[in-house]
Design a protein around this motif. Structure first.
Motif, short mmCIF file in Angstrom:
data_model
loop_
_atom_site.label_atom_id
_atom_site.label_comp_id
_atom_site.label_asym_id
_atom_site.label_seq_id
_atom_site.Cartn_x
_atom_site.Cartn_y
_atom_site.Cartn_z
N ALA A 1 0.91 -1.24 0.05
CA ALA A 1 -0.02 -0.08 0.10
C ALA A 1 1.18 1.36 -0.05
CB ALA A 1 -0.95 -0.09 1.22
N GLU A 2 1.53 1.55 -1.19
CA GLU A 2 2.44 2.60 -1.12
C GLU A 2 2.31 3.15 -2.49
OE1 GLU A 2 6.27 0.88 -1.05
OE2 GLU A 2 6.04 0.44 1.31
N ALA A 3 2.38 4.59 -2.77
CA ALA A 3 2.06 5.30 -4.05
C ALA A 3 3.14 4.65 -4.91
CB ALA A 3 2.09 6.70 -3.74
N GLY A 4 4.45 4.73 -4.42
CA GLY A 4 5.48 4.54 -5.38
C GLY A 4 5.44 2.96 -5.95
N ALA A 5 5.38 2.13 -5.24
CA ALA A 5 4.94 0.76 -5.65
C ALA A 5 3.85 0.78 -6.42
CB ALA A 5 4.83 -0.23 -4.48
N PHE A 6 2.82 1.28 -6.30
CA PHE A 6 1.64 1.20 -7.22
C PHE A 6 1.92 1.84 -8.62
CE2 PHE A 6 -2.42 2.90 -8.88
CZ PHE A 6 -3.09 1.98 -8.88
N GLY A 7 2.43 2.93 -8.66
CA GLY A 7 2.98 3.58 -10.00
C GLY A 7 3.81 2.59 -10.64
N ALA A 8 4.84 1.98 -10.08
CA ALA A 8 5.85 1.29 -10.71
C ALA A 8 4.98 -0.04 -11.26
CB ALA A 8 6.81 0.65 -9.63
N ALA A 9 4.04 -0.36 -10.83
CA ALA A 9 3.19 -1.59 -11.19
C ALA A 9 2.17 -1.20 -12.46
CB ALA A 9 2.29 -2.24 -10.22
N ALA A 10 2.31 -0.23 -12.76
CA ALA A 10 1.75 0.31 -14.11
C ALA A 10 2.57 0.10 -15.31
CB ALA A 10 1.15 1.74 -13.94
N GLU A 11 2.25 -1.12 -15.97
CA GLU A 11 3.13 -1.47 -17.31
C GLU A 11 2.17 -1.37 -18.24
OE1 GLU A 11 4.74 -5.15 -16.41
OE2 GLU A 11 6.32 -4.41 -14.92
N THR A 12 2.62 -1.18 -19.40
CA THR A 12 2.10 -0.86 -20.67
C THR A 12 2.35 -2.18 -21.56
OG1 THR A 12 2.45 1.50 -20.92
CG2 THR A 12 1.93 0.08 -22.91
N PRO A 13 1.43 -2.91 -21.91
CA PRO A 13 1.80 -4.39 -22.69
C PRO A 13 2.55 -4.16 -23.88
CG PRO A 13 -0.75 -4.01 -22.35
CD PRO A 13 0.05 -2.83 -21.90
N ALA A 14 3.30 -5.42 -24.21
CA ALA A 14 4.37 -5.55 -25.24
C ALA A 14 3.63 -5.05 -26.48
CB ALA A 14 5.15 -6.80 -25.12
N GLN A 15 2.31 -5.56 -26.69
CA GLN A 15 1.37 -5.49 -27.88
C GLN A 15 0.01 -5.17 -27.33
OE1 GLN A 15 2.70 -5.85 -31.03
NE2 GLN A 15 4.65 -6.36 -30.33
N TRP A 16 -0.61 -4.09 -28.18
CA TRP A 16 -1.94 -3.74 -27.75
C TRP A 16 -2.41 -2.88 -28.81
CZ3 TRP A 16 -3.12 1.52 -25.75
CH2 TRP A 16 -2.00 2.25 -25.48
N GLY A 17 -3.64 -2.58 -28.68
CA GLY A 17 -4.04 -1.78 -29.70
C GLY A 17 -5.24 -0.72 -28.97
N VAL A 18 -5.66 0.35 -29.99
CA VAL A 18 -6.68 1.36 -29.48
C VAL A 18 -7.67 1.29 -30.60
CG1 VAL A 18 -7.25 3.62 -29.33
CG2 VAL A 18 -4.97 2.75 -28.16
N LEU A 19 -8.91 1.33 -30.37
CA LEU A 19 -9.97 1.40 -31.40
C LEU A 19 -11.19 2.35 -30.84
CD1 LEU A 19 -11.42 0.32 -33.89
CD2 LEU A 19 -12.52 -1.71 -32.40
N LEU A 20 -11.12 3.35 -31.69
CA LEU A 20 -12.14 4.24 -31.44
C LEU A 20 -13.20 4.72 -32.46
CD1 LEU A 20 -9.51 7.10 -30.50
CD2 LEU A 20 -10.66 5.57 -29.00
N VAL A 21 -14.43 4.51 -32.42
CA VAL A 21 -15.27 4.60 -33.35
C VAL A 21 -16.56 5.39 -32.91
CG1 VAL A 21 -16.95 3.09 -34.87
CG2 VAL A 21 -14.91 1.94 -33.66
N ARG A 22 -17.00 6.32 -33.96
CA ARG A 22 -18.25 7.33 -33.83
C ARG A 22 -18.60 7.24 -35.13
NH1 ARG A 22 -18.71 9.99 -29.23
NH2 ARG A 22 -20.47 11.25 -30.23
#
Length: 201
Positions: free
Chosen positions: A58-79
């Motif tokens: 329960a520490e802000a630093g450890a929590f932020g360090a756990a935010a990892e971006t996947p090696a492969q991912w995508g974004v899909l936006l539709v209107r």
């Protein structure tokens, strides 16, 4: 209760600012999230991007360090007015496509004229979604994780395409205007941010 997207590089500063404004804020890990409850009654609940569960200290630093971006991912936006799709390798964009489609607006005419406009509008929307699905299948069809946004009905129509059946949609949902390059760039950053529900007393 407000929801804010906090870039991971600013996360610890955000927590420091919250404490400075509301007083000592003990942190606890609960239901895969980091929660803080200040002495003045204000509180927040933070979740990692990409629906990642958090079970660390329960520490802000450890929590932020756990935010990892996947090696492969995508974004899909539709209107109805267009779409944007991007394939990502970590924080780098590998390929993208942005498309605009004209979908007729509603008419004030009544009777058969109104029905004719409605059919035309539905056909235009369907063609726009089919075009978006074609590009999505080509660009992110082989990707596992995708973040979506725009209009819920439009996104669901595109994801109904069988070629996209293997995609795993993760949060956060991105409320965006008609997709343009600047909108896509902002969405990519927001997808990687920490999602914080905050209530100020």
């Amino acid at each position: 209760m407000a929801t804010v997207l906090v870039p991971t590089v600013r996360w610890e500063r955000w927590v420091d600012n919250f404490v400075a404004s509301h007083g000592p804020t003990p942190l606890v890990v609960m239901e895969d999230a980091l929660r803080g409850q200040a002495e003045d009654g204000s509180h927040f609940s933070a979740r990692l991007p990409f629906d990642t569960a958090y079970a660390g200290p329960a520490e802000a630093g450890a929590f932020g360090a756990a935010a990892e971006t996947p090696a492969q991912w995508g974004v899909l936006l539709v209107r109805k007015g267009g779409f944007a799709v991007a394939r990502m390798a970590g924080v780098a964009m590998v390929e993208h496509k942005i498309g605009q489609r004209h979908v007729q607006g509603r008419t004030k005419a009544g009777g058969q004229s109104q029905q004719r406009f409605a059919r035309r509008r539905d056909n235009q929307a369907r063609q726009a979604y089919e075009a978006a699905a074609d590009h999505a299948a080509r660009i992110v069809g082989g990707v596992r994780t995708v973040v979506t946004g725009g209009d819920h009905t439009a996104v669901e129509a595109v994801l109904a395409d069988a070629r996209l059946a293997t995609l795993a949609v993760v949060g956060p949902w991105l409320a965006v205007p008609d997709p343009r390059r600047a909108v896509l760039d902002r969405a990519i950053l927001d997808a990687q941010a920490i999602l914080v529900d905050v209530a100020n007393a």
